[in-house]
Every structure is written in structure tokens, then in C-alpha cells.
Design a protein around this motif. Structure first.
Motif: not given
Length: 479
Positions: A42-47, A67-75, A77-78
Motif C-alpha cells: 500500500i502507498g501513502f500520499d507522501d511516497g 518512510q518520510t518525515h511527512d508521514l502523519t496520522a490522517g494521511m 492511503a491507497q
């Protein structure tokens, strides 16, 4: 999504979007994505990317792979739409990589042409063949008394610091020039010890036929969990192509601990020693992929040397008993032998190879037929002789031969021997050619004898009288 405007087609499109509910310790919890499958990416909006590892009623748990430092709760996922794969092929020979195939040796990333899934079904029974070819480790005790065949799964077990990794390293070094490709999986070790292993492989020329898959001690538990499956996928690709491979898992104790850590973080019910209930299946599905394939299926083989650590020599602990029941035998390292200077500290009485003898060369098998029993009898007689009782002359002679055999079986690390040397010392001992030597000079004399033997024209198929004549001649010169 569309490469060119002409690719666009009018219509209704539905896609699932999840939401990150929490992050911590290399684990991410996601709400939504009801159609997600286990082991799906699965991917997240921050990459960032994750691997689905736990399916719950309301949330799914995933192992973070990047994982990037931008990964936070509320982001959001797809789905990425594929399973986790690793690059395979001969471009990996001589390389040091992480479980995802990324380089750790400072060199550019490999140009992968083929990929293989980390999780794959083990070969079926119809695809398998009998173990019928020996795999020589270069160790006197192993190749003569606890032989290993190509396609076998032989456990290396014992307390920490007794030489288990050294034996596996010798086995990898000994495959140089034998057309056997090697994979070393190093799990949860310090960076200094990993660097020492890599440098040893480089200095001995073994790195040319070896891939090193590394998950350091400070890596996330997900990486330590994936490491052996990544190495297995690399070796399995070569096996399917008809090549002979050797894979070392160093070690599966840390791998089991990483799986326990992941399971507890994902709130799975703990069982014995806090391990999850499927801990047995974890290692069985990994080791069952090691086998020898039939000619119709390619004829390749994957020999596995899993390493497991015990505490205070306790073989009946949870993880050791699981691995013993899965593998085709074990090589047991004993702390008392190590303290006594018997190196390698292999306990012949507790070590066994259940199928390797069927792949042993006929000459070595015949020469070693009684040596194992003689050595075990010597150890028993030596124990009683310590009480100071008066011994018969026959018993004294057996004790003397046993002490010579004990010296013969000693071997330094990083000095693997070819099979001709194994047959040479077996014949020299069994025919009594070493009886007149003092135990203190046996090793030095035997070392020179085996060096000359390697340079001779003798082979395993040479007649026994020719072997004995050469050995007697050389021993007369040396003594």
C-alpha cells in the motif's frame, strides 16, 4: 494514471482510499481499504510504502518499508496493486543488499531484469528429487561424520560464540570453483561484525559467488523479518534455473524474535514464550523451499544452513525444537568442548545428518564407517579412565587411538579442506598409519601430509591401494 490524453476513457471509476490512524515502531495502522490482502503493498500520499501484515475488523496493520518525515496520522492511503518482490539474477553476485534489494556496499543499484516474490509456495512433491550429490563444507567432522547433501536443510545449533557462523562461513568459502552460488542472510547483527564477514569473503575470493543480504541490528523489525525470505527468493530463482545454491540464515533466533516483536506490536495473541501461535509455520514455509528439483523441473538445488542459538545448551527450548523438527539433521556445538580447546566444538554424539549419507561419496563413506562409533566409544572409556582404575592393554590402545583421532579432528577456522584431504586423513587413521605419532605432533604432520595430497594426482576414484601406498610414502618422509 493516463500516459497520453488518448488513453482517457469516459466512465465511472471507483477506488478505495484509506486513512492513517496511527504510526509507531515501524508499524502503521490504516482505516479503510476493505479489499486489502495480506502481503499486499500500500502507498501513502507522501511516497511512503507499507506491507499489509495484519487484517482487522476496523483497521489493518502494515509494516513500513519506506518512510518520510511527512508521514502523519490522517494521511490517505491507497492500493499499489502488487505484492512485494525483490530483484534477482547474477547481477547480485558480489553485492551487499538490504531485504528490498537496495545496495549497501556504496555501488550503484543493480540493473535487475528479473524479479521474484518474497513469499512463494514451496516446490511440490512431484517437482522434487532425492538428495544424491554431496555438498562439501571443508570441515573434517562435517564432511566425514555428519555429511550434507545438495538440497538438504542442516541446522547449526549451539550457544552464542562457539563458532557456528565460522562453520557456515567456511562452507561458503569452500564453494569457490564448485559452481555453487551462495546467499548469506545476516539478521540482527552489529555493523562491525557484518563488515568483518564481508571483508573475510572478499579476502578469500568467496564474495564473487556470494550475495549478502543484510538486516542490521538497528533495522526496523519488519526488515529483519523480511531478510530470510528475500535471500530465499534470490537463491530459489537460481535453483529454478538449474543451478546449485547454498543459503545461510544467520540466525533464525533473531528472526523469530523480530516476528514476535511485530506480532506483539500488531496485537496478535501471544502464546508460549510470547511467540504467536504460527511461529512454527513461519520457519517451515521458509525452509521447505530448500530442496533438490527433478530433472524435469530444472534439476537445481538449494541447500539451507539455518543457524539457531541456544541458552546454556538447552535443546528443548521452543524455537530450537521447532527447527530441529523441520530440518534434516543438526550440527550441535558444545560449550564444554569449546572450553577444552576442541575446535570446531562439534558434539558428534548429538549431531546427526538424516539424509546426507546417501549423497556421500562411496570411498569417503566406506573409510568413515567406523570412525564415528570409535570416537564415541573413546569418549565413554576416557570418562571411566579418569577414576584411576587399572586398564587392560587393549583399552589403553583404544584410548591412545582415540586421543590421536581427537587431535586429527581439530581444524582452524577459514581453512576448509578439499574432499581429497578428507579421504586422506580417514584412510591414514583407519589403517593405523598415525598410530606411532605422538598426539602433540599429529596435527603438524597431518597438515603437511594433506598439503602434499592436494597437490598430488590422486582423486576420490583412485584405487585404495594407490592411496595407501602414497600415504605411507609421504609419512615416512615426514616422520
Amino acid at each position: 494514471m493516463f500516459k497520453t490524453p488518448s488513453d482517457y476513457r469516459f466512465g465511472l471509476r471507483l477506488s478505495e482510499r484509506g486513512c492513517v490512524a496511527g504510526i509507531g515502531d515501524g508499524i502503521v495502522w490504516v482505516r479503510g481499504l476493505p479489499s486489502a490482502e495480506l502481503d499486499e503493498l500500500i502507498g501513502f500520499d507522501d511516497g511512503s510504502t507499507g506491507l499489509v501484515f495484519q487484517l482487522g475488523k476496523d483497521m489493518l496493520g502494515a509494516i513500513l518499508l519506506s518512510q518520510t518525515h511527512d508521514l502523519t496520522a490522517g494521511m490517505s492511503a491507497q492500493h499499489i496493486g502488487r505484492k512485494l518482490e525483490v530483484g534477482v539474477g547474477e547481477v547480485l553476485l558480489g553485492r551487499v543488499i538490504d531485504p528490498l534489494g537496495k545496495p549497501l556496499d556504496g555501488l550503484p543499484a543493480a540493473d535487475y531484469r528479473h524479479y521474484a516474490p518474497l513469499e512463494a509456495a514451496a516446490p511440490s512433491i512431484l517437482e522434487r528429487d532425492f538428495v544424491n550429490e554431496p555438498l562439501y563444507t571443508g570441515c573434517k567432522i562435517v564432511d566425514a561424520l555428519i555429511p550434507i547433501g545438495k538440497g538438504q536443510r542442516q541446522l547449526i545449533i549451539g550457544d552464542d560464540g562457539l563458532g557456528k557462523s565460522s562453520l557456515a562461513l567456511d562452507a561458503v568459502i569452500n564453494q569457490r570453483g564448485r559452481d555453487v552460488l551462495c546467499v548469506m542472510v545476516i539478521i540482527g547483527q552489529t555493523r562491525s561484525s557484518i563488515a568483518g564477514v564481508i571483508e573475510t569473503l572478499r579476502q578469500t575470493g568467496a564474495l564473487e559467488h556470494t550475495v549478502v543480504v543484510v538486516a542490521e541490528a538497528n533495522a526496523l523489525p519488519g526488515f529483519r523479518y523480511l531478510a530470510p525470505f528475500s535471500g530465499c527468493a534470490i537463491a530459489e530463482h537460481w535453483m529454478r534455473m538449474g543451478r546449485d545454491t547454498l543459503i545461510v540464515y544467520d540466525d533464525l533466533t533473531r528472526h523469530a524474535q523480530s516476528y514476535r516483536e511485530l506480532s506483539l506490536l500488531l496485537q496478535r495473541p501471544p502464546g508460549r514464550e510470547a511467540y504467536p501461535g504460527d511461529i512454527f509455520y513461519l520457519h517451515s514455509r521458509l525452509l521447505e523451499r530448500s530442496t533438490v528439483l527433478s530433472i524435469s523441473s530444472g534439476g537445481g538445488s538449494m541447500t539451507a544452513l539455518p543457524i539457531i542459538e541456544t541458552r546454556q545448551g538447552e535443546l528443548s527450548a521452543y524455537i530450537p525444537t521447532n527447527l530441529i523438527s523441520i530440518t534434516d539433521g543438526q550440527i550441535y556445538f558444545d560449550s564444554k568442548l569449546f572450553a577444552a580447546g576442541m575446535l570446531p566444538a562439534i558434539d558428534i554424539g548429538r549431531s546427526v545428518s538424516r539424509i546426507g549419507g546417501k549423497a556421500q561419496h562411496a570411498a569417503i563413506k566406506a573409510a568413515s564407517a567406523r570412525i564415528r562409533l570409535d570416537y564415541l566409544q573413546f569418549l565413554e572409556m576416557e570418562l571411566f579412565a579418569r577414576f584411576g582404575t587399572r586398564l587392560e592393554s587393549g583399552v589403553e590402545e583404544k584410548l591412545r587411538r582415540g586421543r590421536i583421532l581427537r587431535e586429527v579432528l581439530k581444524q582452524d577456522r577459514l581453512e576448509p579442506l578439499p574432499e581429497q584431504a578428507h579421504l586422506g586423513w580417514l584412510l591414514a587413521y583407519s589403517e593405523g598409519l598415525l598410530t606411532d605419532l605422538a598426539p602433540t605432533v599429529v596435527n603438524a604432520t597431518l597438515h603437511e601430509l594433506l598439503q602434499s595430497l592436494v597437490e598430488s594426482s590422486l582423486s576420490l576414484n583412485s584405487p585404495k591401494p594407490q592411496w595407501l601406498a602414497y600415504l605411507r610414502e609421504q609419512l615416512m618422509v615426514l616422520t
